[in-house]
Design a protein around this motif. Structure first.
Motif, PDB file in Angstrom:
ATOM      1  N   GLU A  51       0.848  -1.195   0.000  1.00 48.61           N
ATOM      2  CA  GLU A  51       0.000   0.000   0.000  1.00 48.61           C
ATOM      3  C   GLU A  51       0.893   1.258   0.000  1.00 48.61           C
ATOM      4  O   GLU A  51       0.637   2.226  -0.703  1.00 48.61           O
ATOM      5  N   TRP A  59      -3.587   8.696  -8.230  1.00 50.25           N
ATOM      6  CA  TRP A  59      -4.783   7.912  -8.538  1.00 50.25           C
ATOM      7  C   TRP A  59      -5.973   8.841  -8.691  1.00 50.25           C
ATOM      8  O   TRP A  59      -6.057   9.846  -7.997  1.00 50.25           O
ATOM      9  N   ARG A  61      -9.002   7.600  -8.037  1.00 54.83           N
ATOM     10  CA  ARG A  61      -9.714   7.148  -6.843  1.00 54.83           C
ATOM     11  C   ARG A  61      -8.854   6.091  -6.175  1.00 54.83           C
ATOM     12  O   ARG A  61      -8.283   5.240  -6.875  1.00 54.83           O
ATOM     13  N   LYS A  62      -8.746   6.124  -4.874  1.00 50.35           N
ATOM     14  CA  LYS A  62      -7.952   5.114  -4.171  1.00 50.35           C
ATOM     15  C   LYS A  62      -8.763   3.843  -3.962  1.00 50.35           C
ATOM     16  O   LYS A  62      -9.978   3.826  -4.081  1.00 50.35           O
ATOM     17  N   TRP A  63      -8.065   2.792  -3.638  1.00 55.88           N
ATOM     18  CA  TRP A  63      -8.622   1.451  -3.493  1.00 55.88           C
ATOM     19  C   TRP A  63      -9.536   1.313  -2.270  1.00 55.88           C
ATOM     20  O   TRP A  63      -9.394   2.026  -1.284  1.00 55.88           O
ATOM     21  N   ASP A  64     -10.445   0.343  -2.390  1.00 49.57           N
ATOM     22  CA  ASP A  64     -11.270  -0.015  -1.228  1.00 49.57           C
ATOM     23  C   ASP A  64     -10.506  -0.980  -0.342  1.00 49.57           C
ATOM     24  O   ASP A  64     -10.716  -1.042   0.864  1.00 49.57           O
ATOM     25  N   ALA A  65      -9.638  -1.770  -0.956  1.00 50.76           N
ATOM     26  CA  ALA A  65      -8.794  -2.709  -0.205  1.00 50.76           C
ATOM     27  C   ALA A  65      -7.495  -2.837  -0.980  1.00 50.76           C
ATOM     28  O   ALA A  65      -7.465  -2.562  -2.186  1.00 50.76           O
ATOM     29  N   ASP A  68      -7.699  -8.157  -3.029  1.00 55.32           N
ATOM     30  CA  ASP A  68      -8.854  -9.041  -2.931  1.00 55.32           C
ATOM     31  C   ASP A  68      -8.347 -10.451  -3.189  1.00 55.32           C
ATOM     32  O   ASP A  68      -8.004 -10.794  -4.311  1.00 55.32           O
ATOM     33  N   GLY A  80     -11.236  -1.361  -6.577  1.00 56.37           N
ATOM     34  CA  GLY A  80     -11.914  -0.087  -6.347  1.00 56.37           C
ATOM     35  C   GLY A  80     -11.085   1.105  -6.781  1.00 56.37           C
ATOM     36  O   GLY A  80     -11.614   2.201  -6.955  1.00 56.37           O
ATOM     37  N   ALA A  81      -9.780   0.898  -6.972  1.00 53.63           N
ATOM     38  CA  ALA A  81      -8.935   2.020  -7.390  1.00 53.63           C
ATOM     39  C   ALA A  81      -9.212   2.358  -8.856  1.00 53.63           C
ATOM     40  O   ALA A  81      -9.600   1.491  -9.648  1.00 53.63           O
ATOM     41  N   GLN A  82      -9.018   3.623  -9.185  1.00 51.49           N
ATOM     42  CA  GLN A  82      -9.163   4.063 -10.571  1.00 51.49           C
ATOM     43  C   GLN A  82      -7.971   4.937 -10.947  1.00 51.49           C
ATOM     44  O   GLN A  82      -7.466   5.692 -10.116  1.00 51.49           O
ATOM     45  N   GLU A 262     -10.425   1.075 -14.317  1.00 50.04           N
ATOM     46  CA  GLU A 262     -10.521   0.326 -13.062  1.00 50.04           C
ATOM     47  C   GLU A 262      -9.185  -0.399 -12.857  1.00 50.04           C
ATOM     48  O   GLU A 262      -8.488  -0.713 -13.823  1.00 50.04           O
TER      49      GLU A 262
END
Ligand code: WT7
Length: 635
Positions: A51, A59, A61-65, A68, A80-82, A262
């Motif tokens: 991380e 980024w 958008r940053k990641w949700d986790a 996975d 979740g990252a973009q 994505e």
């Protein structure tokens, strides 16, 4: 354990160590305490380590986790990252001090030179991105690149990335047949190529290969062919399919939006050989690959704003993708790209390039180093190589002798030599020293922080230090491939089920008491010819496609320069006797045939005619026995 080449004995006795010079340690990005901290963090919290690496990039958008891992082995990094790798490799430099810094120095074989700053590269990439969009290429559509080492190749990779269209690179040395298969396989809407290029003093008519390859591809593939004018020779432009790159770009805007991708949307496919069937497309995505390429280039290659990185690998291989294009641009470095043959017009070419552009990092392959060695130190001696501060090697076992030669004659016995182990599938260097490491000639050093590598037996149990075994990776890593295109079961079987729960690299290695890895060679039916992976199954299939070949078996033979070359055992169809004047002519025909089918990468030393091939009771060819007969090895 499968047989390995003659370097093994040398590896077993190699005891020399080289410590970094004090200046190297003082100047390194990663100093000894940073490295200790990195290992400690990665050991305590693997995901926190990666991380941290991801936070070094921009980024949308940053990641949700971070990871996975719910459906192994289909690990998904940064869900979740973009974002888009082209944003970090290019767009962001336009708003930073790197804007007017050189991104790319290109030298043609004839000595012509072109240079691009980040801003110039950005504008050119945007023009091509716009043009590709104009040809109907959208997010998720594949773009096939059949390109020589020219600046437009770097532009094409980035433009495809920018619009979210995965690039499928087909190395310009591959045959028309290989190109056709990969265009079909990927259903690439557009093929980007060049009229030709120069190599070894010859003009290679690349467009002619494209013209031979494309008739007969599926109708939705290769709707357009974009042709870069490199040589300017007369080519057959077929309307409306073929378009000149310069015509296409003329009206395009130097600004173009960057697609927001994505995390696990594909960035590129790259075909590579396995032990079965045809080469498979390894797929890499935007996020994890970017994090791995950036992090390893910054830490292993220790890149500084002043670095001029000379990667001798063609952009069409994974080495070119990760450390010739993406890694350097992600870190804002300057790269040198050379079009031609490394020994043209003489063996002084690479030292001369290093001298003339002041290269600071030289990343090459063992085959190339052994080729240079044949000429002795006269050429590197004649040139001022004092700008070099790091040396690197990749692709095949380097061995202590070539290691020492490069270290001494290119590095002046002061530049750390980093032998990096990795693969198309791993996307990034996995086992490698860093500039501050104690180096052992012939070893690839320790696993990098965040990488858990081990040598195990067939059951997955670690072997004793010094013992040979299978090289595995025990935890996922960001630049790991997303899988093999269209073949999830094959991906599982080849890499994750040989030893359950671990990534099976396909290499035989040992680890010494200090945790240093020594790579011995492939464990499977894959040859490594001059650093190029070639499946014995592919060569056998090419041979049996010949009308006078009934059966064929292929093995690897050790070669002083190329590491390994192929030898074929062929059961001929009796018709050959009438068709050819003698066995030599037949042999020459079969070798030319393999070259036509697969390209010049497959170097075949000889073809031996046999009445039968040794087989198991179930009819599988016993290549191991052929190897034993040939090399006297105990299988
Ligand atoms: C195979 C992967 C990664 C870029 C080039 C090759 C061999 C790779 C080393 C090294 C000994 C090496 C392995 C590996 N290999 N690096 N430093 N020392 N062997 O990529 O075509 O995917 O081939 O190359 O056998 O499995 P690739």
């Amino acid at each position: 354990m499968p047989p390995t080449t003659g370097t093994l004995d040398a590896l077993l006795v190699e005891q020399r160590v080289f410590r970094p010079a004090p200046a190297t340690v003082i100047e390194a990005n990663i100093k000894p305490h940073d490295l200790a901290e990195a290992y400690a963090l990665a050991g305590a919290d693997h995901l926190a380590f990666w991380e941290k690496a991801a936070l070094e990039l921009e980024w949308r958008r940053k990641w949700d986790a971070v990871l996975d891992a719910s459906n192994p082995p289909l690990y998904r990094w940064f869900p979740g990252a973009q974002g888009n790798i082209a944003h970090n490799a290019l767009d962001r430099h336009v708003h930073a001090w790197t804007k007017n810094k050189l991104a790319l120095i290109w030298e043609g074989e004839a000595g012509d030179c072109r240079k691009f700053t980040y801003f110039e590269l950005y504008r050119e990439v945007n023009r091509l991105a716009g043009a590709l969009r104009g040809l109907g290429v959208g997010r998720g559509d594949r773009v096939c690149l059949y390109m020589p080492p020219i600046p437009e190749t770097v532009v094409a990779m980035l433009a495809a990335a920018k619009i979210g269209a995965p690039h499928v690179f087909v190395f310009a040395g591959y045959s028309a047949k290989a190109l056709r298969e990969r265009v079909n396989d990927s259903r690439a809407k557009v093929v980007i190529t060049a009229d030709g290029f120069y190599r070894g003093g010859r003009m290679i008519d690349l467009k002619a290969v494209v013209d031979e390859a494309l008739p007969g591809v599926r109708p939705e593939a290769a709707e357009s062919v974009v042709v870069v004018r490199r040589t300017g020779h007369d080519i057959d432009m077929q309307e409306p399919r073929d378009l000149y790159y310069h015509d296409l770009l003329r009206q395009e805007s130097p600004e173009a939006p960057t697609e927001v991708m994505e995390a696990d949307e594909p960035l590129f496919w790259l075909h590579t050989s396995g032990s079965t069937g045809k080469p498979k497309a390894v797929v890499h995505g935007h996020a994890g690959y970017m994090v791995g390429a950036h992090h390893t280039f910054r830490t292993v290659f220790d890149v500084k704003p002043t670095d001029i990185h000379f990667c001798t690998a063609d952009p069409g291989w994974i080495t070119g993708h990760t450390y010739g294009v993406y890694g350097p641009l992600l870190t804002g470095a300057t790269v040198i790209l050379y079009e031609g043959h490394p020994l043209y017009p003489q063996a002084d070419r690479l030292p001369s390039i290093i001298e003339r552009y002041g290269a600071t990092i030289f990343y090459a392959t063992p085959t190339l180093i052994r080729m240079l060695m044949r000429y002795g130190p006269q050429y590197p001696k004649k040139r001022d190589l004092s700008t070099l501060r790091l040396l690197g090697s990749v692709g095949e076992p380097l061995g202590p002798e070539a290691w020492m030669w490069l270290y001494k004659h290119f590095g002046g016995s002061k530049c750390p030599l980093l032998d990096t182990w990795w693969q198309t599938e791993t996307g990034m260097a996995m086992i490698a020293p860093m500039p501050i490491s104690v180096l052992k000639p012939g070893s690839v050093g320790k696993a990098l922080p965040g990488i858990e590598a081990e040598v195990v037996d067939q059951a997955g149990a670690p072997v004793e230090p010094g013992q040979g075994g299978y090289l595995v990776i025990k935890k996922p890593w960001p630049a790991m491939c997303l899988g093999l295109e269209g073949d999830p079961a094959g991906y599982r079987a080849a890499y994750w089920e040989r030893i359950p729960g671990m990534y099976f690299a396909g290499d035989v290695a040992r680890r010494d008491e200090d945790g240093y890895f020594w790579i011995q060679g492939r464990a499977d039916e894959v040859l490594n010819i001059a650093g190029h992976r070639v499946g014995t199954a592919e060569v056998e299939a090419a041979l049996t496609a010949h009308r006078f070949v009934a059966e064929a078996a292929v093995i690897g033979l050790p070669d002083k320069i190329k590491g390994e070359v192929a030898k074929a055992f062929v059961v001929p169809d009796p018709g050959w006797i009438a068709a050819f004047p003698d066995a030599d002519a037949f042999d020459a025909e079969l070798r030319a045939h393999v070259r036509r089918e697969l390209g010049p990468i497959v170097v075949m030393r000889s073809v031996e005619l046999r009445d039968t091939l040794p087989k198991t009771t179930s009819g599988k060819i016993l290549r191991r026995q052929l190897r034993k007969e040939e090399l006297g090895e105990v299988g």
